[in-house]
Design an enzyme around this catalytic site. Structure first.
Site, mmCIF file in Angstrom:
data_model
loop_
_atom_site.group_PDB
_atom_site.id
_atom_site.type_symbol
_atom_site.label_atom_id
_atom_site.label_comp_id
_atom_site.label_asym_id
_atom_site.label_seq_id
_atom_site.Cartn_x
_atom_site.Cartn_y
_atom_site.Cartn_z
ATOM 1 C CG ASP A 84 -1.893 -1.103 1.257
ATOM 2 O OD1 ASP A 84 -2.245 -1.588 0.172
ATOM 3 O OD2 ASP A 84 -2.313 -1.497 2.359
HETATM 4 N N1 URA Z 1 -1.252 -6.088 3.668
HETATM 5 C C1 URA Z 1 -1.742 -4.827 3.723
HETATM 6 O O1 URA Z 1 -2.771 -4.581 4.322
HETATM 7 N N2 URA Z 1 -1.067 -3.851 3.101
HETATM 8 C C2 URA Z 1 0.083 -4.060 2.427
HETATM 9 O O2 URA Z 1 0.659 -3.125 1.887
HETATM 10 C C3 URA Z 1 0.592 -5.371 2.394
HETATM 11 C C4 URA Z 1 -0.100 -6.366 3.015
#
Ligand code: URA
Length: 240
Positions: A103
């Site tokens: 993310d």
């Molecule tokens: N899980 C998440 O919630 N975000 C990420 O960036 C990676 C795994």
């Protein structure tokens, strides 16, 4: 020389999914040896395939990078709002793309490559590649909830696979906990959603490892190439 449908060759290169490749063929954006093609046409490894102006099967050396992704960077090859992407952080001319997704606000280990085969192997859930996350969450987590995380929680109507959850730190003053979570799947926002399913909000998230690869010696925003030995080992781990 074996011959295959062009959308299959495009998908195997990692450029996009087979379905997307079919759309691009229908839109007249795919050329084989300079000729526009139709859905259903086939090609071989000797043919020159171009998709939206990008050559996808040029004899190109494979490259592999390990990046320590900072916060506030998009895991994508392109952003239509002009924001910086993970690819912009790596100084090469070869077209590479991220393997899986972190993310915008998640930091940590990301692999980037132009090797579609390895990218597909690493992201396929059946290949059981371990990903280690460190999550800082609001609230003090209970042992019972750690067990629940390990056994699987329901996200979007589907239970997550077995995982490992370990409490690293609990801070009563700030009312926060730090948990190490090791998962094999890579569903969208999986870690945040696993905690959310139990009523916890993730404040910070970092991916510390993928299989045997760690961030040792690589600070935020920095990257290094994988060694041939590491690439071979990743193939072996994925095919186990
Ligand atoms: N899980 C998440 O919630 N975000 C990420 O960036 C990676 C795994």
């Amino acid at each position: 020389m074996y011959v295959e449908r062009v959308q299959k060759i495009i998908a195997a290169s990692g450029y996009c999914s087979r379905r997307k490749a079919e759309e691009l063929i229908k839109q007249g954006k795919v050329f084989v040896n300079g000729e526009i093609i139709s859905l259903g046409d086939k090609a071989s490894g000797n043919d020159y395939i171009e998709v939206e102006g990008n050559a996808i099967n040029e004899k190109q050396d494979k490259v592999y990078y390990l990046l320590n992704k900072p916060r506030g960077i998009i895991t994508s090859t392109y952003d239509d709002k002009g924001r910086k992407t993970v690819v912009d952080l790596i100084d090469i001319n070869t077209r590479i793309y991220p393997v899986g997704r972190l993310d915008y606000d998640t930091t940590g280990l990301l692999i980037l490559t132009n090797d579609g085969e390895l990218a597909n192997l690493l992201t396929h859930p059946k290949n059981n590649i371990e990903k280690v996350y460190i999550a800082k969450i609001e609230g003090l987590i209970t042992k019972g909830y750690l067990k629940t995380l390990e056994n699987g929680v329901v996200i979007d109507g589907k239970k997550t696979a077995k995982s490992k959850a370990k409490l690293i730190k609990a801070d009563r003053k700030t009312n926060t906990s730090v948990v190490q979570l090791v998962i094999h799947e890579g569903r969208n926002h999986q870690v945040k959603n696993m905690f959310k399913a139990l009523g916890y909000n993730v404040i910070k998230l970092k991916r510390e490892a993928i299989s045997f690869l760690t961030l040792d010696g690589i600070s935020s925003g920095q990257y290094r190439q994988l060694t041939i030995h590491e690439v071979k080992r990743l193939y072996n781990e994925a095919k186990k």
